[in-house]
Motif scaffolding. Structure first.
Motif, PDB file in Angstrom:
ATOM      1  N   ASP A 145      35.377  42.840  37.189  1.00  0.00           N
ATOM      2  CA  ASP A 145      36.180  41.880  36.422  1.00  0.00           C
ATOM      3  C   ASP A 145      36.709  42.491  35.140  1.00  0.00           C
ATOM      4  O   ASP A 145      37.874  42.300  34.772  1.00  0.00           O
ATOM      5  CB  ASP A 145      35.346  40.641  36.096  1.00  0.00           C
ATOM      6  N   ALA A 146      35.871  43.236  34.439  1.00  0.00           N
ATOM      7  CA  ALA A 146      36.293  43.852  33.173  1.00  0.00           C
ATOM      8  C   ALA A 146      37.357  44.915  33.413  1.00  0.00           C
ATOM      9  O   ALA A 146      38.339  44.999  32.662  1.00  0.00           O
ATOM     10  CB  ALA A 146      35.101  44.465  32.460  1.00  0.00           C
ATOM     11  N   ALA A 147      37.185  45.726  34.442  1.00  0.00           N
ATOM     12  CA  ALA A 147      38.148  46.785  34.736  1.00  0.00           C
ATOM     13  C   ALA A 147      39.494  46.200  35.142  1.00  0.00           C
ATOM     14  O   ALA A 147      40.550  46.702  34.741  1.00  0.00           O
ATOM     15  CB  ALA A 147      37.608  47.696  35.833  1.00  0.00           C
ATOM     16  N   THR A 148      39.465  45.127  35.914  1.00  0.00           N
ATOM     17  CA  THR A 148      40.711  44.470  36.298  1.00  0.00           C
ATOM     18  C   THR A 148      41.403  43.900  35.073  1.00  0.00           C
ATOM     19  O   THR A 148      42.618  44.012  34.925  1.00  0.00           O
ATOM     20  CB  THR A 148      40.434  43.358  37.320  1.00  0.00           C
ATOM     21  N   ALA A 149      40.640  43.325  34.159  1.00  0.00           N
ATOM     22  CA  ALA A 149      41.225  42.781  32.926  1.00  0.00           C
ATOM     23  C   ALA A 149      41.798  43.890  32.058  1.00  0.00           C
ATOM     24  O   ALA A 149      42.852  43.711  31.437  1.00  0.00           O
ATOM     25  CB  ALA A 149      40.172  41.998  32.149  1.00  0.00           C
ATOM     26  N   LEU A 150      41.144  45.055  32.024  1.00  0.00           N
ATOM     27  CA  LEU A 150      41.669  46.191  31.247  1.00  0.00           C
ATOM     28  C   LEU A 150      43.066  46.588  31.727  1.00  0.00           C
ATOM     29  O   LEU A 150      43.962  46.848  30.927  1.00  0.00           O
ATOM     30  CB  LEU A 150      40.740  47.405  31.379  1.00  0.00           C
ATOM     31  N   VAL A 151      43.254  46.622  33.035  1.00  0.00           N
ATOM     32  CA  VAL A 151      44.538  47.055  33.594  1.00  0.00           C
ATOM     33  C   VAL A 151      45.578  45.949  33.493  1.00  0.00           C
ATOM     34  O   VAL A 151      46.733  46.204  33.151  1.00  0.00           O
ATOM     35  CB  VAL A 151      44.357  47.508  35.058  1.00  0.00           C
ATOM     36  N   GLU A 152      45.185  44.701  33.774  1.00  0.00           N
ATOM     37  CA  GLU A 152      46.151  43.604  33.760  1.00  0.00           C
ATOM     38  C   GLU A 152      46.680  43.308  32.360  1.00  0.00           C
ATOM     39  O   GLU A 152      47.810  42.862  32.207  1.00  0.00           O
ATOM     40  CB  GLU A 152      45.524  42.341  34.355  1.00  0.00           C
ATOM     41  N   ASN A 153      45.880  43.545  31.328  1.00  0.00           N
ATOM     42  CA  ASN A 153      46.312  43.275  29.962  1.00  0.00           C
ATOM     43  C   ASN A 153      47.080  44.435  29.342  1.00  0.00           C
ATOM     44  O   ASN A 153      47.410  44.395  28.163  1.00  0.00           O
ATOM     45  CB  ASN A 153      45.110  42.924  29.079  1.00  0.00           C
ATOM     46  N   SER A 154      47.330  45.444  30.105  1.00  0.00           N
ATOM     47  CA  SER A 154      48.113  46.579  29.599  1.00  0.00           C
ATOM     48  C   SER A 154      49.329  46.767  30.500  1.00  0.00           C
ATOM     49  O   SER A 154      49.411  46.205  31.576  1.00  0.00           O
ATOM     50  CB  SER A 154      47.264  47.847  29.586  1.00  0.00           C
ATOM     51  N   ALA A 155      50.253  47.557  30.047  1.00  0.00           N
ATOM     52  CA  ALA A 155      51.480  47.786  30.823  1.00  0.00           C
ATOM     53  C   ALA A 155      51.459  49.152  31.503  1.00  0.00           C
ATOM     54  O   ALA A 155      52.496  49.734  31.770  1.00  0.00           O
ATOM     55  CB  ALA A 155      52.695  47.686  29.902  1.00  0.00           C
ATOM     56  N   ILE A 156      50.267  49.669  31.797  1.00  0.00           N
ATOM     57  CA  ILE A 156      50.187  50.995  32.401  1.00  0.00           C
ATOM     58  C   ILE A 156      50.116  50.881  33.918  1.00  0.00           C
ATOM     59  O   ILE A 156      49.545  49.932  34.448  1.00  0.00           O
ATOM     60  CB  ILE A 156      48.982  51.789  31.854  1.00  0.00           C
ATOM     61  N   PRO A 157      50.706  51.834  34.636  1.00  0.00           N
ATOM     62  CA  PRO A 157      50.713  51.770  36.104  1.00  0.00           C
ATOM     63  C   PRO A 157      49.447  52.377  36.701  1.00  0.00           C
ATOM     64  O   PRO A 157      49.489  53.409  37.359  1.00  0.00           O
ATOM     65  CB  PRO A 157      51.949  52.596  36.463  1.00  0.00           C
ATOM     66  N   CYS A 158      48.313  51.743  36.465  1.00  0.00           N
ATOM     67  CA  CYS A 158      47.036  52.289  36.934  1.00  0.00           C
ATOM     68  C   CYS A 158      46.282  51.263  37.757  1.00  0.00           C
ATOM     69  O   CYS A 158      46.507  50.074  37.635  1.00  0.00           O
ATOM     70  CB  CYS A 158      46.168  52.707  35.746  1.00  0.00           C
ATOM     71  N   ARG A 159      45.374  51.779  38.572  1.00  0.00           N
ATOM     72  CA  ARG A 159      44.457  50.907  39.289  1.00  0.00           C
ATOM     73  C   ARG A 159      43.259  50.620  38.385  1.00  0.00           C
ATOM     74  O   ARG A 159      43.007  51.352  37.433  1.00  0.00           O
ATOM     75  CB  ARG A 159      43.955  51.603  40.554  1.00  0.00           C
ATOM     76  N   ALA A 160      42.520  49.605  38.717  1.00  0.00           N
ATOM     77  CA  ALA A 160      41.319  49.286  37.931  1.00  0.00           C
ATOM     78  C   ALA A 160      40.340  50.445  38.037  1.00  0.00           C
ATOM     79  O   ALA A 160      40.109  50.968  39.128  1.00  0.00           O
ATOM     80  CB  ALA A 160      40.683  48.007  38.442  1.00  0.00           C
ATOM     81  N   PRO A 161      39.780  50.882  36.911  1.00  0.00           N
ATOM     82  CA  PRO A 161      38.852  52.015  36.958  1.00  0.00           C
ATOM     83  C   PRO A 161      37.558  51.659  37.672  1.00  0.00           C
ATOM     84  O   PRO A 161      37.137  50.510  37.682  1.00  0.00           O
ATOM     85  CB  PRO A 161      38.602  52.343  35.484  1.00  0.00           C
ATOM     86  N   ILE A 162      36.940  52.660  38.260  1.00  0.00           N
ATOM     87  CA  ILE A 162      35.666  52.490  38.947  1.00  0.00           C
ATOM     88  C   ILE A 162      34.577  52.931  37.979  1.00  0.00           C
ATOM     89  O   ILE A 162      34.586  54.056  37.492  1.00  0.00           O
ATOM     90  CB  ILE A 162      35.627  53.333  40.235  1.00  0.00           C
ATOM     91  N   ILE A 163      33.640  52.026  37.690  1.00  0.00           N
ATOM     92  CA  ILE A 163      32.578  52.306  36.728  1.00  0.00           C
ATOM     93  C   ILE A 163      31.246  52.329  37.477  1.00  0.00           C
ATOM     94  O   ILE A 163      30.948  51.423  38.252  1.00  0.00           O
ATOM     95  CB  ILE A 163      32.525  51.230  35.622  1.00  0.00           C
ATOM     96  N   SER A 164      30.466  53.379  37.228  1.00  0.00           N
ATOM     97  CA  SER A 164      29.149  53.459  37.861  1.00  0.00           C
ATOM     98  C   SER A 164      28.101  53.789  36.812  1.00  0.00           C
ATOM     99  O   SER A 164      28.401  54.392  35.781  1.00  0.00           O
ATOM    100  CB  SER A 164      29.148  54.517  38.967  1.00  0.00           C
ATOM    101  N   CYS A 165      26.879  53.396  37.091  1.00  0.00           N
ATOM    102  CA  CYS A 165      25.773  53.611  36.162  1.00  0.00           C
ATOM    103  C   CYS A 165      24.566  54.093  36.955  1.00  0.00           C
ATOM    104  O   CYS A 165      24.246  53.532  38.004  1.00  0.00           O
ATOM    105  CB  CYS A 165      25.462  52.304  35.440  1.00  0.00           C
ATOM    106  N   GLU A 166      23.916  55.156  36.433  1.00  0.00           N
ATOM    107  CA  GLU A 166      22.729  55.691  37.092  1.00  0.00           C
ATOM    108  C   GLU A 166      21.643  55.933  36.050  1.00  0.00           C
ATOM    109  O   GLU A 166      21.933  56.373  34.945  1.00  0.00           O
ATOM    110  CB  GLU A 166      23.055  57.010  37.794  1.00  0.00           C
TER     111      GLU A 166
END
Length: 165
Positions: free
Chosen positions: A94-115
């Motif tokens: 949800d956060a990654a989708t919001a990052l991309v939708e609130n900007s005007a950049i032609p990118c996909r939502a970033p993939i975030i992982s935690c280990e």
């Protein structure tokens, strides 16, 4: 004694055509090479801009993940952080989708992982040896310009020194 200028002018007409064709060919090749250089510069600039956008998006995703892992006024022992790390994936979408939708950049939502670290890291702080754990947060962002270019950037953040309580 004078020369026949008319005869000499008629014999030089062919030379003017050869020189004109030569100049047109040379200018045409020069124009073609300058056009290629211009396109090359535009391609390089496009890749550079997309790369910077992808890099900044991956960095923003990592900063969001750190904010999610370490909220203000909450416990930061390894058990709590480990449970937050395991639930990071669901919240990150949800956060990654919001990052991309609130900007005007032609990118996909970033993939975030935690280990979390599989083992402890020996450390000596304040002359008291203790075992510390670490967490790795990684973000991958992909930006593209239509079907022409696709640029990918990945950034990883290590959180070290988490006490195992």
């Amino acid at each position: 004694m004078y020369r026949n200028n008319q005869a000499s002018m008629n014999s030089q007409k062919g030379n003017v055509y050869i020189i004109a064709v030569f100049i047109i060919v040379v200018l045409g090749m020069l124009t073609l090479n300058l056009t290629r250089i211009s396109w090359s510069n535009q391609d390089t600039l496009t890749r550079e801009v997309l790369g910077k956008q992808a890099s900044m998006l991956a960095q923003s995703a990592n900063e969001w993940a750190l904010t999610y892992l370490f909220p203000l006024d909450e416990d930061d022992d390894f058990t709590t952080l480990s449970s937050r790390c395991s639930t990071l994936g669901a919240s990150a979408i949800d956060a990654a989708t919001a990052l991309v939708e609130n900007s005007a950049i032609p990118c996909r939502a970033p993939i975030i992982s935690c280990e979390t670290s599989p083992s402890n890291i020996p450390s000596e702080m304040d002359d008291i040896p203790e075992e510390l754990k670490h967490i790795s947060i990684s973000s991958r962002a992909i930006c593209n310009s239509g079907n022409t270019f696709e640029v990918e950037r990945q950034q990883t953040v290590w959180v070290r020194g988490v006490k195992d309580e």
